[in-house]
Enzyme design. Structure first.
Site, PDB file in Angstrom:
ATOM      1  N   THR A 197      44.555  38.852  29.597  1.00  0.00           N
ATOM      2  CA  THR A 197      44.533  37.595  30.350  1.00  0.00           C
ATOM      3  C   THR A 197      44.094  37.771  31.799  1.00  0.00           C
ATOM      4  O   THR A 197      44.196  36.834  32.592  1.00  0.00           O
ATOM      5  CB  THR A 197      45.923  36.927  30.320  1.00  0.00           C
ATOM      6  OG1 THR A 197      46.880  37.803  30.938  1.00  0.00           O
ATOM      7  CG2 THR A 197      46.348  36.635  28.892  1.00  0.00           C
ATOM      8  N   THR A 198      43.623  38.956  32.149  1.00  0.00           N
ATOM      9  CA  THR A 198      43.087  39.215  33.484  1.00  0.00           C
ATOM     10  C   THR A 198      41.702  39.830  33.331  1.00  0.00           C
ATOM     11  O   THR A 198      41.372  40.381  32.279  1.00  0.00           O
ATOM     12  CB  THR A 198      43.991  40.180  34.271  1.00  0.00           C
ATOM     13  OG1 THR A 198      44.096  41.420  33.552  1.00  0.00           O
ATOM     14  CG2 THR A 198      45.375  39.594  34.475  1.00  0.00           C
TER      15      THR A 198
ATOM     16  N   HIS B 247      51.194  44.645  42.410  1.00  0.00           N
ATOM     17  CA  HIS B 247      49.814  44.735  42.883  1.00  0.00           C
ATOM     18  C   HIS B 247      49.319  43.367  43.326  1.00  0.00           C
ATOM     19  O   HIS B 247      48.273  42.894  42.900  1.00  0.00           O
ATOM     20  CB  HIS B 247      48.912  45.304  41.786  1.00  0.00           C
ATOM     21  CG  HIS B 247      49.011  46.780  41.631  1.00  0.00           C
ATOM     22  ND1 HIS B 247      48.283  47.662  42.391  1.00  0.00           N
ATOM     23  CD2 HIS B 247      49.790  47.537  40.819  1.00  0.00           C
ATOM     24  CE1 HIS B 247      48.595  48.910  42.035  1.00  0.00           C
ATOM     25  NE2 HIS B 247      49.497  48.845  41.090  1.00  0.00           N
TER      26      HIS B 247
ATOM     27  N   HIS C  21      54.509  37.499  34.162  1.00  0.00           N
ATOM     28  CA  HIS C  21      53.710  36.376  34.645  1.00  0.00           C
ATOM     29  C   HIS C  21      54.617  35.173  34.865  1.00  0.00           C
ATOM     30  O   HIS C  21      55.461  34.849  34.022  1.00  0.00           O
ATOM     31  CB  HIS C  21      52.620  36.021  33.632  1.00  0.00           C
ATOM     32  CG  HIS C  21      51.566  37.076  33.497  1.00  0.00           C
ATOM     33  ND1 HIS C  21      50.400  37.071  34.226  1.00  0.00           N
ATOM     34  CD2 HIS C  21      51.525  38.192  32.722  1.00  0.00           C
ATOM     35  CE1 HIS C  21      49.671  38.123  33.900  1.00  0.00           C
ATOM     36  NE2 HIS C  21      50.330  38.823  32.997  1.00  0.00           N
TER      37      HIS C  21
END
Length: 277
Positions: free
Chosen positions: A226-227, A112, A143
């Site tokens: 973390t987003t 995405h 990540h």
């Protein structure tokens, strides 16, 4: 039994693909395992506003992009953090009932733009039990470089296995990856990576336990996703034992997910506990 299990998995994939409007499965060229084309899925966390890892939509501005993102700037227990191994308080493994029940499962493989991820097609097939509370494995996110650091050391890649219980509380197992030998067991997963930005439109079957090294010790703390929206009350377990992936495998992820690590957040008054077996 393994052949019967694989046959059941392939039958499930065929059913899912047919229900999404595709008539047959397709073997990915060069893959040691089968991958299947599928229709685009959605992110676990709805996107309230566009965000990024750089520029005016980057981490320094997340809290300003939407009211839903306020925790990104005002939260007191944000992730990721630097894990300092020496000062960490110790927690006897006997005081923590942590058990995995992972099985071979079909995952959709997606990119995405910001996050490369694999979403489980069978949420009941992989569970983690913490102190009699069951969490289901919903998503595996990659990540690069790593979001967490260990004693200030950054790794080329971080694998986050995101679990959720019935109350929608999240628990994340975080594993670092370092450059080394190719992981042959996971090779078929990397074969499903898209060759450029965009959704891969494929699914692949694998056992998520193969993503987790021997857990001689873990570090646990209370943090956040973390987003955006940076929701807190997330339990983190960070392994200090990295797995090994080849340069080619790491580069394959980096090609479709450029730097997508949130900067290190303040620990504040949180405890970091070292879990020993």
């Amino acid at each position: 039994m393994k052949e019967i299990k694989r046959a059941c998995l392939l039958a499930m994939a065929t059913f899912l693909i047919a229900s999404l409007g595709f008539s047959q499965s397709v073997l990915a060229e060069g893959s040691e395992g089968q991958t299947f084309f599928y229709k685009e899925q959605t992110l676990l966390t709805p996107i309230e506003a566009e965000w990024s890892y750089e520029g005016k939509n980057g981490p320094d501005y997340w809290e300003t992009l939407s009211k839903e993102y306020e925790a990104c700037g005002k939260g007191e227990t944000q992730s990721p953090i630097d894990i300092e191994t020496e000062p960490a308080s110790k927690l006897d493994g006997a005081d923590l009932d942590l058990a995995f029940d992972y099985n071979e499962t079909i995952y959709s493989v997606e990119d995405h733009d910001e996050i490369f991820q694999a979403n489980s097609f069978d949420l009941d097939n992989n569970t983690l039990t913490l102190d009699d509370e069951d969490y289901r494995l919903k998503q595996i996110a990659l990540h690069t470089p790593s979001e967490h650091t260990i004693d200030g050391e950054e790794y080329p890649l971080e694998i986050q296995l995101v679990h959720e219980n019935e109350d929608e509380e999240q628990l994340v197992i975080s594993v670092m990856a370092e450059e080394g030998k190719e992981d042959k067991v996971l090779k078929k997963v990397w074969m499903a990576l898209p060759k450029a930005d965009g959704v891969a439109n494929r699914a692949v079957d694998f056992d998520a336990s193969e993503l987790i090294p021997e857990l001689d010790s873990l570090y646990t703390y209370e943090g956040s996703i973390t987003t955006p929206p940076c929701t807190e009350n997330v339990t983190w377990f960070v392994s200090d034992e990295p797995i090994s992936l080849s340069d080619e495998q790491i580069e394959a992820v980096q090609k479709v997910s450029s730097e997508n690590n949130r900067p290190i957040q303040d620990v504040n008054k949180r405890d970091i506990l070292k879990v020993q077996p």
